[in-house]
Design an enzyme around this catalytic site. Structure first.
Site, short mmCIF file in Angstrom:
data_model
loop_
_atom_site.label_atom_id
_atom_site.label_comp_id
_atom_site.label_asym_id
_atom_site.label_seq_id
_atom_site.Cartn_x
_atom_site.Cartn_y
_atom_site.Cartn_z
N LYS A 123 0.84 -1.21 0.00
CA LYS A 123 0.00 0.00 0.00
C LYS A 123 0.87 1.26 0.00
O LYS A 123 0.61 2.20 -0.75
CB LYS A 123 -0.93 0.00 1.22
CG LYS A 123 -1.87 1.21 1.23
CD LYS A 123 -2.94 1.08 2.28
CE LYS A 123 -2.34 1.18 3.65
NZ LYS A 123 -2.92 2.08 4.59
N ASP A 141 -7.04 1.84 1.54
CA ASP A 141 -6.94 2.09 2.98
C ASP A 141 -8.34 1.95 3.57
O ASP A 141 -9.29 1.56 2.88
CB ASP A 141 -6.31 3.47 3.27
CG ASP A 141 -7.23 4.62 2.91
OD1 ASP A 141 -8.34 4.38 2.38
OD2 ASP A 141 -6.84 5.78 3.14
#
Ligand code: SF4
Length: 215
Positions: A123, A141
């Site tokens: 990420k 997220d």
């Protein structure tokens, strides 16, 4: 929960591009080094807190050359109001050393190379490339996960599944849609008390008043 139709997706994309097409991260930075550090620090921490911490850190350690040989206790002290500051201090020093030794002092620009650095997971690497270079990538997220489910854009139970579904359904301009879902989720479609009464996407929302989706 129903899936978004093709028409729904067009409406969502049009709204996100119109509203967030020029939006940028709320993290403050002036170059790739600062951006990568800010993203690493922002894990489990607010952008607002990170923006309070980083000016002193960047003033003392303005690049990988200086940070690579920093005193760990000094870096911990500079980060001590950030969550997990002990690990983050170790990771950013190691990251800087790796950039110095393996990438000639230049922050790399591919997901795999970025993920070889300490403290940089999938990420973080993707958020960095989205923010720095407008890469056509999706990073999931907590806000992206929640908004994607409520709008019927994704149904996966893991971030990997949600990312795959968003990439498949949104296809292009993913850097815009990533930023849009982060900001829309942070300020409008909030985890608790989303602003449904004044929501411009209410007509395509699939949540039916159920707001238990969160992660
Ligand atoms: S109607 Fe409510 S739950 Fe649905 S997208 Fe809008 S704010 Fe989020």
């Amino acid at each position: 929960m129903k899936k978004a139709t093709k028409k729904d997706i067009e409406i969502i994309k049009e709204y996100f591009i119109k509203t967030y097409g020029n939006a940028v991260t709320e993290l403050q930075y002036t170059n790739d080094f600062e951006l990568l550090i800010a993203i690493i620090l922002s894990a489990q921490c607010t952008d607002k807190r990170v923006n309070i911490i980083t000016p002193a850190l960047f003033a003392k350690y303005p690049n990988t050359q200086t940070l690579a040989y920093a005193n760990l206790e000094d870096v911990k002290e500079l980060l001590n109001t950030c969550s997990f500051f002990n690990n983050k201090a170790k990771n950013i020093i190691k990251m800087a050393l790796s950039v110095e030794e393996q990438f000639a002092g230049v922050i790399p620009k591919t997901v795999d190379e970025l993920m070889s650095l300490s403290g940089v997971g999938n990420k973080t690497a993707k958020v960095f490339l989205i923010e720095a270079y407008g890469a056509n990538l999706m990073a999931v997220d907590t806000h992206v996960y929640r908004v994607a489910h409520r709008l019927g854009l994704a149904f996966g139970k893991t971030v990997e599944e949600v990312e795959e579904q968003l990439v498949k359904r949104l296809k292009n301009d993913l850097h815009i849609f990533h930023q849009a879902m982060v900001l829309f989720g942070r300020y409008h479609c909030k985890a608790v008390n989303p602003m449904c009464d004044e929501c411009p996407l209410a007509m395509v929302c699939k949540s039916n008043g159920r707001f238990s989706v969160g992660k």
